[in-house]
Design a protein around this motif. Structure first.
Motif, short mmCIF file in Angstrom:
data_model
loop_
_atom_site.label_atom_id
_atom_site.label_comp_id
_atom_site.label_asym_id
_atom_site.label_seq_id
_atom_site.Cartn_x
_atom_site.Cartn_y
_atom_site.Cartn_z
N ASN A 96 0.89 -1.25 -0.15
CA ASN A 96 0.16 -0.17 0.02
C ASN A 96 0.86 1.22 -0.05
O ASN A 96 1.63 1.51 1.06
CB ASN A 96 -0.93 -0.05 1.22
CG ASN A 96 -1.92 0.99 1.02
OD1 ASN A 96 -2.12 1.84 2.24
ND2 ASN A 96 -2.88 0.98 0.36
N ASP A 147 -2.54 0.06 -5.94
CA ASP A 147 -2.83 -0.12 -4.56
C ASP A 147 -2.22 1.04 -3.67
O ASP A 147 -0.91 1.20 -3.27
CB ASP A 147 -2.13 -1.35 -3.86
CG ASP A 147 -2.55 -1.50 -2.48
OD1 ASP A 147 -3.32 -0.76 -1.84
OD2 ASP A 147 -2.15 -2.63 -1.97
N GLY A 159 -7.48 1.14 -5.96
CA GLY A 159 -7.42 -0.34 -5.32
C GLY A 159 -8.74 -0.11 -4.08
O GLY A 159 -8.86 1.00 -3.67
#
Length: 156
Positions: A52, A75, A131
């Motif tokens: 992330n 992401d 995401g």
């Protein structure tokens, strides 16, 4: 200006984190934005990205390149000016983002020493999620502003 480095206010990182990687982190930072940081010396665009991602990219024309990379990674969350009519938005935000948060008011960024800038950013800011995980973080963050879940939007 003494510096073109404008740090994300720490309360935003706290509300959205934790993050695995900040690929465009400043050389000097008074707080961490992610578990791993790439600085200008590391050339974050050429490195592998995992997990992330948090991104407050260099502003200006190069911001599109960074958003394109994050869109392809899929992401993470980026903080940029809310210039929704620009080529950058039409190339890398509208087709790929999963959620947006238009921040209420104008941010006060911070200097590399941690001090808060006296003047606001001069333009509205938006957080862009790429995401599902990033969209959930953004929508549930508590950051004041208007949330748009693009996973539910229908393109014209």
């Amino acid at each position: 200006m003494k510096s073109d480095v404008w740090l994300t206010p720490p309360w935003i990182i706290k509300a959205l984190g934790p993050f695995d990687l900040d690929p465009c982190s400043p050389l000097d930072r008074p707080w961490d934005t992610a578990a791993k940081h790439y600085t200008i010396d590391d050339d974050g665009l050429s490195r592998e990205w995992e997990g992330n991602v948090w991104m407050n990219p260099p502003y200006g024309l190069q911001a599109a390149t960074w958003l394109g990379r994050l869109a392809k990674h899929g992401d993470g969350i980026a903080l940029v000016f809310a210039r929704t009519e620009t080529r950058m938005f039409f190339d890398w935000v509208w087709p790929y983002a999963t959620a947006l948060l238009f921040i209420e008011g104008r941010l006060h960024f911070h200097h590399p020493d941690g001090s808060r800038a006296k003047a606001n950013s001069g333009a509205p800011s938006v957080l862009i999620a790429y995401g599902d995980r990033a969209a959930r973080k953004l929508i549930n963050s508590g950051v004041p502003g208007a949330r748009v879940d693009l996973r539910k939007a229908v393109a014209a």
